[in-house]
Design a protein around this motif. Structure first.
Motif, PDB file in Angstrom:
ATOM      1  N   LEU A   1      50.507  69.017  67.454  1.00 38.27           N
ATOM      2  CA  LEU A   1      49.629  68.433  68.327  1.00 38.27           C
ATOM      3  C   LEU A   1      49.495  69.048  69.590  1.00 38.27           C
ATOM      4  CD1 LEU A   1      49.658  64.941  66.828  1.00 38.27           C
ATOM      5  CD2 LEU A   1      48.406  66.906  65.976  1.00 38.27           C
ATOM      6  N   ALA A   2      48.412  69.063  70.520  1.00 37.67           N
ATOM      7  CA  ALA A   2      48.479  69.417  71.927  1.00 37.67           C
ATOM      8  C   ALA A   2      48.884  68.460  72.786  1.00 37.67           C
ATOM      9  CB  ALA A   2      46.911  69.979  72.383  1.00 37.67           C
ATOM     10  N   ASP A   3      48.511  67.107  72.309  1.00 36.97           N
ATOM     11  CA  ASP A   3      49.082  65.859  73.108  1.00 36.97           C
ATOM     12  C   ASP A   3      49.087  64.633  72.339  1.00 36.97           C
ATOM     13  OD1 ASP A   3      46.473  64.727  73.269  1.00 36.97           O
ATOM     14  OD2 ASP A   3      45.789  66.185  74.374  1.00 36.97           O
ATOM     15  N   ASN A   4      49.452  63.476  72.840  1.00 34.40           N
ATOM     16  CA  ASN A   4      49.884  62.548  72.047  1.00 34.40           C
ATOM     17  C   ASN A   4      48.566  61.762  71.789  1.00 34.40           C
ATOM     18  OD1 ASN A   4      52.601  62.836  72.030  1.00 34.40           O
ATOM     19  ND2 ASN A   4      52.954  61.572  73.647  1.00 34.40           N
ATOM     20  N   TRP A   5      47.404  61.874  72.253  1.00 34.56           N
ATOM     21  CA  TRP A   5      46.151  61.418  71.906  1.00 34.56           C
ATOM     22  C   TRP A   5      45.254  61.942  70.916  1.00 34.56           C
ATOM     23  CZ3 TRP A   5      45.727  56.981  74.153  1.00 34.56           C
ATOM     24  CH2 TRP A   5      46.451  56.768  75.423  1.00 34.56           C
ATOM     25  N   GLN A   6      46.094  63.105  70.236  1.00 35.65           N
ATOM     26  CA  GLN A   6      45.547  63.981  68.891  1.00 35.65           C
ATOM     27  C   GLN A   6      46.060  63.176  67.857  1.00 35.65           C
ATOM     28  OE1 GLN A   6      46.033  68.139  69.597  1.00 35.65           O
ATOM     29  NE2 GLN A   6      43.868  68.255  70.609  1.00 35.65           N
ATOM     30  N   PHE A   7      45.536  63.278  66.794  1.00 37.20           N
ATOM     31  CA  PHE A   7      45.985  63.167  65.603  1.00 37.20           C
ATOM     32  C   PHE A   7      45.804  64.269  64.395  1.00 37.20           C
ATOM     33  CE2 PHE A   7      42.532  60.468  65.010  1.00 37.20           C
ATOM     34  CZ  PHE A   7      42.185  60.625  63.584  1.00 37.20           C
ATOM     35  N   SER A   8      46.305  64.097  63.269  1.00 35.60           N
ATOM     36  CA  SER A   8      46.287  65.186  62.051  1.00 35.60           C
ATOM     37  C   SER A   8      46.595  64.226  60.890  1.00 35.60           C
ATOM     38  CB  SER A   8      47.182  66.243  62.220  1.00 35.60           C
ATOM     39  OG  SER A   8      46.671  66.995  61.304  1.00 35.60           O
TER      40      SER A   8
ATOM     41  N   PHE B   1      50.705  60.859  64.163  1.00 35.08           N
ATOM     42  CA  PHE B   1      49.664  60.055  64.861  1.00 35.08           C
ATOM     43  C   PHE B   1      50.618  59.426  66.094  1.00 35.08           C
ATOM     44  CE2 PHE B   1      46.121  56.617  64.781  1.00 35.08           C
ATOM     45  CZ  PHE B   1      45.853  56.712  66.107  1.00 35.08           C
TER      46      PHE B   1
ATOM     47  N   THR C   1      56.232  62.611  66.588  1.00 38.51           N
ATOM     48  CA  THR C   1      55.128  63.220  65.892  1.00 38.51           C
ATOM     49  C   THR C   1      55.543  63.457  64.216  1.00 38.51           C
ATOM     50  OG1 THR C   1      56.489  65.220  66.629  1.00 38.51           O
ATOM     51  CG2 THR C   1      54.540  64.548  67.770  1.00 38.51           C
TER      52      THR C   1
ATOM     53  N   HIS D   1      49.730  61.104  57.677  1.00 36.57           N
ATOM     54  CA  HIS D   1      49.154  61.538  59.366  1.00 36.57           C
ATOM     55  C   HIS D   1      50.259  61.705  60.216  1.00 36.57           C
ATOM     56  CE1 HIS D   1      48.380  57.051  60.413  1.00 36.57           C
ATOM     57  NE2 HIS D   1      49.550  57.161  60.102  1.00 36.57           N
TER      58      HIS D   1
END
Length: 116
Positions: A19-26, A50, A57, A48
Protein backbone atom coordinates in the motif's frame (compact mmCIF):
# COMPACT_ATOMS: atom_id res chain seq x y z
CA UNK A 1 -39.94 -14.62 -7.94
CA UNK A 2 -36.94 -14.05 -5.72
CA UNK A 3 -34.81 -17.06 -4.88
CA UNK A 4 -33.78 -17.58 -1.26
CA UNK A 5 -30.09 -17.97 -0.55
CA UNK A 6 -28.92 -19.93 2.49
CA UNK A 7 -25.18 -19.58 2.07
CA UNK A 8 -22.21 -19.16 -0.20
CA UNK A 9 -18.62 -20.36 -0.42
CA UNK A 10 -15.59 -18.92 -2.17
CA UNK A 11 -11.95 -19.85 -2.72
CA UNK A 12 -9.70 -16.77 -2.79
CA UNK A 13 -6.08 -16.40 -3.74
CA UNK A 14 -4.12 -14.84 -0.85
CA UNK A 15 -1.71 -11.95 -1.47
CA UNK A 16 0.17 -9.37 0.57
CA UNK A 17 -0.30 -6.20 -1.50
CA UNK A 18 1.89 -3.16 -0.92
CA UNK A 19 0.00 0.00 0.00
CA UNK A 20 1.15 3.57 -0.65
CA UNK A 21 0.17 4.73 2.86
CA UNK A 22 -1.72 3.68 6.02
CA UNK A 23 -4.99 5.26 4.82
CA UNK A 24 -5.31 2.83 1.92
CA UNK A 25 -6.62 -0.72 2.12
CA UNK A 26 -6.91 -3.68 -0.20
CA UNK A 27 -9.42 -6.52 -0.02
CA UNK A 28 -10.88 -9.57 -1.66
CA UNK A 29 -14.36 -10.44 -0.47
CA UNK A 30 -17.59 -12.30 -0.97
CA UNK A 31 -20.38 -9.72 -0.74
CA UNK A 32 -23.93 -10.95 -0.01
CA UNK A 33 -26.37 -8.07 -0.54
CA UNK A 34 -30.11 -7.49 -0.15
CA UNK A 35 -32.24 -4.36 -0.37
CA UNK A 36 -32.01 -0.96 -2.00
CA UNK A 37 -29.54 1.82 -1.16
CA UNK A 38 -31.37 2.99 1.99
CA UNK A 39 -32.27 -0.45 3.38
CA UNK A 40 -29.33 -2.44 2.05
CA UNK A 41 -28.10 -5.19 4.31
CA UNK A 42 -24.86 -6.99 3.60
CA UNK A 43 -22.63 -9.75 4.85
CA UNK A 44 -19.05 -9.34 3.64
CA UNK A 45 -16.35 -11.94 4.23
CA UNK A 46 -12.87 -12.39 2.83
CA UNK A 47 -9.42 -11.01 3.55
CA UNK A 48 -7.98 -7.52 3.64
CA UNK A 49 -4.89 -5.45 4.35
CA UNK A 50 -6.11 -2.49 6.42
CA UNK A 51 -3.35 -0.73 8.43
CA UNK A 52 -5.72 1.91 9.82
CA UNK A 53 -7.71 -0.85 11.55
CA UNK A 54 -4.86 -3.16 12.60
CA UNK A 55 -1.76 -0.89 12.79
CA UNK A 56 0.15 -3.20 10.41
CA UNK A 57 0.04 -4.47 6.83
CA UNK A 58 -0.60 -8.17 7.46
CA UNK A 59 -3.41 -9.73 5.40
CA UNK A 60 -6.22 -10.75 7.76
CA UNK A 61 -9.56 -12.45 7.47
CA UNK A 62 -12.50 -10.08 7.59
CA UNK A 63 -16.19 -10.18 8.30
CA UNK A 64 -18.35 -7.08 7.97
CA UNK A 65 -22.07 -6.43 8.09
CA UNK A 66 -24.57 -3.60 7.78
CA UNK A 67 -28.36 -3.58 8.05
CA UNK A 68 -29.13 -0.04 6.85
CA UNK A 69 -26.97 0.79 3.85
CA UNK A 70 -23.87 1.62 5.95
CA UNK A 71 -25.65 4.53 7.67
CA UNK A 72 -25.87 3.61 11.37
CA UNK A 73 -25.09 -0.09 11.60
CA UNK A 74 -22.16 -2.28 10.75
CA UNK A 75 -18.64 -3.01 11.80
CA UNK A 76 -15.73 -5.35 11.26
CA UNK A 77 -15.20 -8.81 12.67
CA UNK A 78 -16.54 -9.47 16.16
CA UNK A 79 -16.36 -5.81 17.30
CA UNK A 80 -20.14 -5.35 17.53
CA UNK A 81 -23.33 -7.29 18.19
CA UNK A 82 -24.43 -7.56 14.53
CA UNK A 83 -22.16 -10.49 13.70
CA UNK A 84 -22.82 -13.66 15.65
CA UNK A 85 -20.29 -16.46 15.50
CA UNK A 86 -22.13 -19.76 15.82
CA UNK A 87 -19.32 -22.22 15.07
CA UNK A 88 -15.84 -21.54 16.41
CA UNK A 89 -13.91 -24.47 14.88
CA UNK A 90 -11.05 -23.15 12.74
CA UNK A 91 -12.42 -19.60 12.91
CA UNK A 92 -9.81 -16.98 12.24
CA UNK A 93 -11.88 -13.79 11.97
CA UNK A 94 -9.50 -10.83 12.10
CA UNK A 95 -6.43 -13.04 12.40
CA UNK A 96 -3.30 -12.71 10.21
CA UNK A 97 -3.00 -15.08 7.27
CA UNK A 98 -0.01 -16.77 5.63
CA UNK A 99 1.54 -18.01 3.41
CA UNK A 100 0.99 -15.59 0.52
CA UNK A 101 0.92 -16.16 -3.22
CA UNK A 102 3.97 -15.08 -5.17
CA UNK A 103 4.01 -13.55 -8.64
CA UNK A 104 5.20 -16.27 -11.04
CA UNK A 105 5.56 -18.55 -8.01
CA UNK A 106 3.63 -20.60 -5.50
CA UNK A 107 -0.06 -19.81 -5.16
CA UNK A 108 -1.98 -20.04 -1.88
CA UNK A 109 -5.69 -19.67 -1.25
CA UNK A 110 -8.26 -19.71 1.50
CA UNK A 111 -11.82 -21.05 1.49
CA UNK A 112 -14.51 -18.99 3.19
CA UNK A 113 -18.09 -20.15 3.78
CA UNK A 114 -21.16 -18.26 4.99
CA UNK A 115 -24.20 -20.29 5.94
CA UNK A 116 -27.64 -19.46 7.32
Amino acid sequence: MQEEVYGAQVDMNLWKPKLADNWQFSLAQLWIVNGNRETRNTIEVGWHVFPFLYINTEPRTLAYWTADGYNNTGCYNLDCVGLVLVHSTNTLIGKPLAPFSQYNGDQHDITIKVQK
